[in-house]
Design a protein around this motif. Structure first.
Motif, PDB file in Angstrom:
ATOM      1  N   GLN A 123      -8.428  -6.804  -4.889  1.00 53.41           N
ATOM      2  CA  GLN A 123      -9.236  -7.751  -5.681  1.00 53.41           C
ATOM      3  C   GLN A 123      -9.574  -7.170  -7.045  1.00 53.41           C
ATOM      4  N   ALA A 124      -9.775  -5.842  -7.071  1.00 59.87           N
ATOM      5  CA  ALA A 124     -10.149  -5.162  -8.315  1.00 59.87           C
ATOM      6  C   ALA A 124      -8.916  -4.752  -9.136  1.00 59.87           C
ATOM      7  N   GLY A 125      -7.740  -5.215  -8.709  1.00 59.70           N
ATOM      8  CA  GLY A 125      -6.521  -4.908  -9.471  1.00 59.70           C
ATOM      9  C   GLY A 125      -5.996  -3.507  -9.233  1.00 59.70           C
ATOM     10  N   LEU A 126      -6.346  -2.906  -8.089  1.00 63.60           N
ATOM     11  CA  LEU A 126      -5.895  -1.551  -7.739  1.00 63.60           C
ATOM     12  C   LEU A 126      -5.007  -1.693  -6.507  1.00 63.60           C
ATOM     13  N   VAL A 127      -3.696  -1.531  -6.682  1.00 62.33           N
ATOM     14  CA  VAL A 127      -2.764  -1.879  -5.597  1.00 62.33           C
ATOM     15  C   VAL A 127      -1.900  -0.710  -5.141  1.00 62.33           C
ATOM     16  N   GLN A 128      -1.295  -0.899  -3.971  1.00 61.87           N
ATOM     17  CA  GLN A 128      -0.356   0.078  -3.371  1.00 61.87           C
ATOM     18  C   GLN A 128      -1.069   1.382  -3.010  1.00 61.87           C
ATOM     19  N   LEU A 129      -2.240   1.269  -2.432  1.00 56.37           N
ATOM     20  CA  LEU A 129      -3.029   2.466  -2.083  1.00 56.37           C
ATOM     21  C   LEU A 129      -2.914   2.855  -0.613  1.00 56.37           C
ATOM     22  N   LYS A 130      -2.204   2.067   0.182  1.00 60.33           N
ATOM     23  CA  LYS A 130      -2.102   2.383   1.609  1.00 60.33           C
ATOM     24  C   LYS A 130      -1.323   3.682   1.798  1.00 60.33           C
ATOM     25  N   GLY A 131      -1.857   4.565   2.625  1.00 61.33           N
ATOM     26  CA  GLY A 131      -1.209   5.857   2.851  1.00 61.33           C
ATOM     27  C   GLY A 131       0.077   5.714   3.640  1.00 61.33           C
ATOM     28  N   HIS A 132       0.883   6.762   3.611  1.00 58.78           N
ATOM     29  CA  HIS A 132       2.116   6.769   4.395  1.00 58.78           C
ATOM     30  C   HIS A 132       1.771   6.796   5.874  1.00 58.78           C
ATOM     31  N   ARG A 133       2.589   6.144   6.692  1.00 58.57           N
ATOM     32  CA  ARG A 133       2.251   6.019   8.112  1.00 58.57           C
ATOM     33  C   ARG A 133       2.118   7.374   8.812  1.00 58.57           C
ATOM     34  N   SER A 134       2.783   8.419   8.298  1.00 53.11           N
ATOM     35  CA  SER A 134       2.697   9.710   8.984  1.00 53.11           C
ATOM     36  C   SER A 134       1.421  10.491   8.643  1.00 53.11           C
ATOM     37  N   VAL A 135       0.660  10.022   7.671  1.00 51.91           N
ATOM     38  CA  VAL A 135      -0.594  10.702   7.312  1.00 51.91           C
ATOM     39  C   VAL A 135      -1.792   9.785   7.566  1.00 51.91           C
ATOM     40  N   GLY A 136      -1.614   8.493   7.353  1.00 53.84           N
ATOM     41  CA  GLY A 136      -2.702   7.531   7.525  1.00 53.84           C
ATOM     42  C   GLY A 136      -3.588   7.495   6.290  1.00 53.84           C
ATOM     43  N   GLY A 137      -4.655   6.715   6.370  1.00 51.20           N
ATOM     44  CA  GLY A 137      -5.585   6.611   5.256  1.00 51.20           C
ATOM     45  C   GLY A 137      -4.930   6.057   4.006  1.00 51.20           C
ATOM     46  N   MET A 138      -5.300   6.634   2.880  1.00 51.58           N
ATOM     47  CA  MET A 138      -4.864   6.133   1.575  1.00 51.58           C
ATOM     48  C   MET A 138      -4.008   7.174   0.869  1.00 51.58           C
TER      49      MET A 138
END
Ligand SMILES: *Cc1c(COP(=O)(O)O)cnc(C)c1O
Length: 360
Positions: free
Chosen positions: A317-332
Motif C-alpha cells: 500500500q505504501a509503494g514498497l514491493v517485493q519484500l517477501k523473503g526467500h522460502r529457505s530463510v522466511g521473513g522478509m
C-alpha cells in the motif's frame, strides 16, 4: 506515472534515467530509424554499442588488459557448468566454499566433472556468515577456488578477498558486481548474471584471465568453450543485444556518478540505514552475523510471523514491493542494489518504524 520502490532480489530495479533513455531511443536509435532490438548484431551500429559497453565496463572495474570480457547467455547457472568444463582438467579437483544455495548448486555441478573439495562451509549456522581466511582448507593442487561473492538468498557478502596463493580465485559476483571497487587482478575469473545489479535478464558477464582460456575439455559443446567466445568477440552466435545495450547505459550512468568508489559510498549509507534500524529494534531481527552482512540483500524477520502477511500488504500500500523473503530463510528480504535510491530505503525504514509502533 507512479514508480514503486522495488526491493526485488532479481530481476531488479534499474536506474530511472537509464529507463528513460531507453524509452526515448526505443523506436529510433540515434537516427538510424530502428530500435537496438531490430539491428543486426554484425552491423556497425551494434558493434559500436557493444565495444563501448566493454570499454566502459573495463574503465569502471579497472579490468587489466590480460583479461577478456565476455557477454554470454545462460545465466550464472550455466557458468556453474561452463567453469569446470573449461578450468577443471579431467581427473582434476577444485575447492568450493559453501555459503548458501547458489554455492551448493555451483559445487554440485562441478562434481559432475571432477573432485570437489569443500574448503569451508557455513551450513551449520544456516549460512548466516562468511568463513574467514583461516577457516579455508585450501588444496594447493586445486585447479581453482570458487566463492560466491554475495549470497543473495542468505544476505551475506565477502568483505575480504580470499588469498588463494597461485590457485586462481573464481567468484560468482551475480548479486554484488559493480556495487564496490574490486581488484580484478586478484581473481582468475568473475562471472555474474546481469539481472541483479547490472541490467536486463539474458546477459551473463564473464571476466576471465587470458591464461585460463583455451583449456576446454574435449567433447564439451562448442558454445561452452570460453575460447570460442573470446575469439569471436562474444558474437560467435547472436549475443543478447538489447541487454548489452541497456547494460552499457548502466555502465555510463555509474561512471557519471563517480565510478565504483562513489557507488560504494552510496551503498554503505543505504545498508547502514536499514541495518541500523534492525539492530536498534527489538521487533525486527536480522539473522546474519554483522561482519558478514551483505550491502545488497538484507534478510530480516518480524517478532511474530503472523505479522508477515499484514506487513507485506501494508508495505505494498505504501509503494514498497517485493519484500517477501526467500522460502529457505522466511521473513522478509530487502534488496538494495545500486539502482535503489537512498530515498527508497528511507521510505522503507520509516514504514517499518510506523508498523512496529502500530503492531509491536
Ligand atoms: C541469481 C543468482 C544466480 C542464478 O542466476 P541465473 O542468472 O538465474 O542463472 C546464481 N548465483 C547468484 C549469487 C545469484 O544471485
Amino acid at each position: 506515472m507512479a514508480r514503486v520502490n522495488n526491493f526485488s532480489a532479481g530481476p531488479a530495479v534499474l536506474p530511472e534515467p537509464v529507463l528513460a533513455q531507453v524509452r526515448d531511443e526505443l523506436l529510433d536509435w540515434h537516427g538510424c530509424g530502428m530500435s537496438v532490438m531490430e539491428m543486426s548484431h554484425r552491423g556497425k551500429e551494434f558493434m559500436a554499442i557493444q565495444a563501448e559497453a566493454e570499454a566502459d565496463l573495463r574503465a569502471l572495474m579497472g579490468i587489466p588488459a590480460n583479461y577478456k570480457v565476455l557477454f554470454l547467455q545462460g545465466g550464472a547457472s550455466l557458468q556453474f557448468s561452463m567453469l569446470p568444463l573449461n578450468l577443471l582438467p579431467v581427473g582434476g579437483k577444485a575447492d568450493y566454499v559453501l555459503t548458501g544455495s547458489w554455492a551448493k548448486k555451483a559445487a554440485a555441478e562441478a562434481k559432475r566433472y571432477g573432485t570437489v573439495n569443500i574448503a569451508a562451509s557455513s551450513a551449520e549456522t544456516n549460512f548466516n556468515r562468511i568463513p574467514v581466511q583461516s577457516e579455508l582448507k585450501l588444496d594447493p593442487a586445486a585447479a581453482y577456488v570458487h566463492v560466491t561473492g554475495n549470497n543473495t538468498i542468505f544476505g551475506t557478502e565477502y568483505h575480504y578477498t580470499p588469498d588463494t596463493g597461485s590457485v586462481p580465485l573464481v567468484s560468482d559476483a551475480s548479486s554484488h558486481i559493480l556495487s564496490r571497487p574490486v581488484d580484478v587482478s586478484r581473481y582468475g575469473l568473475i562471472y555474474a548474471g546481469a539481472q541483479k545489479n547490472v541490467g536486463p535478464a539474458g546477459l551473463t558477464l564473464v571476466i576471465v584471465r587470458d591464461d585460463l582460456i583455451g583449456h576446454c575439455r574435449d567433447g564439451a559443446p562448442t558454445m561452452l568453450d570460453y575460447a570460442i567466445h573470446a575469439e569471436n568477440d562474444s558474437a560467435y552466435n547472436t549475443p543478447p543485444t538489447f541487454a548489452i545495450y541497456v547494460s552499457g547505459l548502466v555502465f555510463k550512468h555509474l561512471l557519471a556518478q563517480g565510478g565504483l568508489p562513489a557507488v560504494e559510498r552510496a551503498n554503505v549509507e543505504k545498508a547502514d540505514l536499514l541495518y541500523g534500524l534492525l539492530d536498534r529494534s527489538g521487533f525486527y531481527n536480522c539473522p546474519t552475523e554483522p561482519a558478514s552482512r551483505s550491502r545488497m540483500n538484507v534478510p530480516f524477520t518480524l517478532a511474530n510471523a503472523e505479522l508477515d502477511a499484514p506487513f507485506l500488504a501494508e508495505a505494498k500500500q505504501a509503494g514498497l514491493v517485493q519484500l517477501k523473503g526467500h522460502r529457505s530463510v522466511g521473513g522478509m528480504r530487502a534488496s538494495l542494489y545500486n539502482a535503489m535510491p537512498l530515498a527508497g530505503v528511507q521510505a522503507l525504514v520509516d514504514f517499518m518504524i510506523d508498523f512496529e509502533r502500530r503492531h509491536g
